[in-house]
Design an enzyme around this catalytic site. Structure first.
Site, short mmCIF file in Angstrom:
data_model
loop_
_atom_site.label_atom_id
_atom_site.label_comp_id
_atom_site.label_asym_id
_atom_site.label_seq_id
_atom_site.Cartn_x
_atom_site.Cartn_y
_atom_site.Cartn_z
N ALA A 235 36.54 31.75 43.11
CA ALA A 235 37.59 32.49 43.83
C ALA A 235 38.38 33.42 42.92
CB ALA A 235 38.54 31.51 44.54
N SER A 236 37.79 33.82 41.81
CA SER A 236 38.43 34.76 40.87
C SER A 236 39.83 34.29 40.48
CB SER A 236 38.50 36.17 41.50
OG SER A 236 37.21 36.59 41.89
N GLU B 35 35.12 38.28 41.37
CA GLU B 35 34.29 38.56 42.54
C GLU B 35 34.57 39.93 43.19
OE1 GLU B 35 35.49 35.02 44.45
OE2 GLU B 35 33.66 33.94 43.97
N ALA C 284 48.60 40.01 34.81
CA ALA C 284 47.18 40.00 35.16
C ALA C 284 46.92 39.25 36.45
CB ALA C 284 46.36 39.37 34.03
N LYS C 285 45.78 39.58 37.07
CA LYS C 285 45.29 38.82 38.21
C LYS C 285 43.76 38.84 38.19
CE LYS C 285 46.31 42.85 41.15
NZ LYS C 285 47.04 43.34 42.35
N GLY D 55 30.46 33.09 31.97
CA GLY D 55 30.18 34.47 31.61
C GLY D 55 31.30 35.42 31.91
#
Length: 338
Positions: free
Chosen positions: A87-88, A297, A292-293, A47
């Site tokens: 952990a994103s 979360e 980007a990063k 998602g």
């Protein structure tokens, strides 16, 4: 009597597995004879929009029309390990692996220039195009065009003629180290995502009910590759944070969970979620794909402490545990009055 309060909270969050744990992602890109490009990557999309992000990164790096790129992710028989959707880490880690694969394929495509005098691939200013060298002046005037299907078919045939691989790998490993327990030094996470929220609440001191009226969420996740998806994640994170702060609690009796379903484990509904104003501070992360990063979360972490601060602002009671249910708030108000 209903009382309003405003609370703020800010956070920083290290994305990825961290602390020197091997955090690797792999992908590969394949230029097909029919002029389409497949990106094979084991991106688990729960998602978060990871599939769309990988597709956007690949299409941008290759400079091709977007409908010519397809992300293959459904079978571990044909994809390599890219790590978990946790952990994103997917946008930063797996996105970097996809970017590496796309750039390696682009490099092979570009090498056709050196091996043949019949064509030219111009990647100048991020707007590539392919043409016969004799037609360069005509096509240069249309430099905004991306590589088309007929371009890629031609490139494929020339790459085969020149012995250049049309299928290339991409790889990325996060740069972290363990913490030295003696000195406290190390590089446990990279990169970090930052966030801040302002929450307005209304507290009913007769019923103990807390209503969240408004949330402003600000996040720094580097360059936002897919703004619509990122905004959805921010709003979803706030909704989860509201449940975390005011409703959700696992009740355990002798090791057994008592509230096993949503009739007695309460989560927010659409009526509990207020207007959420989202803003993104796009501080470019130089090591990330197009700057980007991760954002998955971190978007939910500031919500609960901001709500607790807003409750304190409204009724002067500092809570150090959650959720702040109606009965706990009423009990705290009674204790304060005594």
């Amino acid at each position: 009597m209903k009382k309003r309060g405003v609370g703020y909270a800010s956070i920083f969050y290290g994305t990825g597995y961290g602390n020197g744990f091997p955090d690797e992602s792999r992908a590969y890109a394949n230029l097909r004879e029919d002029g389409h490009i497949d990106i094979y990557v084991e991106v688990s999309d729960v998602g978060s929009g990871g599939i769309s992000v990988m597709w956007q990164i690949a299409a941008e790096a290759l400079g091709v029309e977007k409908d010519l790129v397809k992300v293959i992710f459904t079978s571990t028989q044909v994809t390599k390990d890219s790590g978990t959707a946790a952990a994103s880490r997917q946008t930063y880690n797996t996105g970097n692996a996809v970017l590496d694969a796309a750039r390696n394929l682009r490099e092979n495509m570009h090498m056709v220039d050196e091996k043949t005098s019949e064509m030219k691939i111009d990647f100048a200013e991020g707007n590539p195009h392919c043409c016969d060298k004799g037609d360069m002046e005509e096509r240069d005037s249309e430099n905004s065009k991306r590589l088309k299907e007929e371009d890629l078919k031609y490139i494929y045939s020339k790459m085969k003629d020149c012995g250049l691989s049309t299928k290339v790998d991409g790889y990325f490993k996060a740069d972290t180290t363990t913490i030295n327990m003696e000195t406290g030094q190390g590089n446990p996470y990279w990169p970090y995502t930052f966030g801040a929220q302002r929450v307005t609440v209304e507290v009913d001191d007769e019923t103990g009910k807390v209503d969240v009226l408004d949330v402003v969420a600000i996040n720094d996740a580097g360059k936002i590759i897919n703004p619509v998806s990122a905004e959805g994640q921010a709003e979803g994170g706030v909704a989860m944070g509201i449940g975390y702060a005011l409703m959700e609690e696992i009740e355990v009796n002798k090791g057994s969970i008592k509230n096993r379903n949503f009739s007695d484990y309460i989560i927010p509904t659409s009526k509990d979620v207020p207007h959420i104003e989202t803003h993104f501070i796009e501080a470019i992360e130089e090591t990330g794909p197009y700057g980007a990063k991760g954002i998955g979360e971190p978007v939910m972490i500031p919500t609960a402490p901001a709500i607790l601060n807003a409750i304190y602002d409204a009724v002067g009671i500092r809570f150090t545990s959650i959720p702040v249910t109606c009965d706990r708030l009423l009990l705290a108000i009674a204790e304060k009055n005594q």
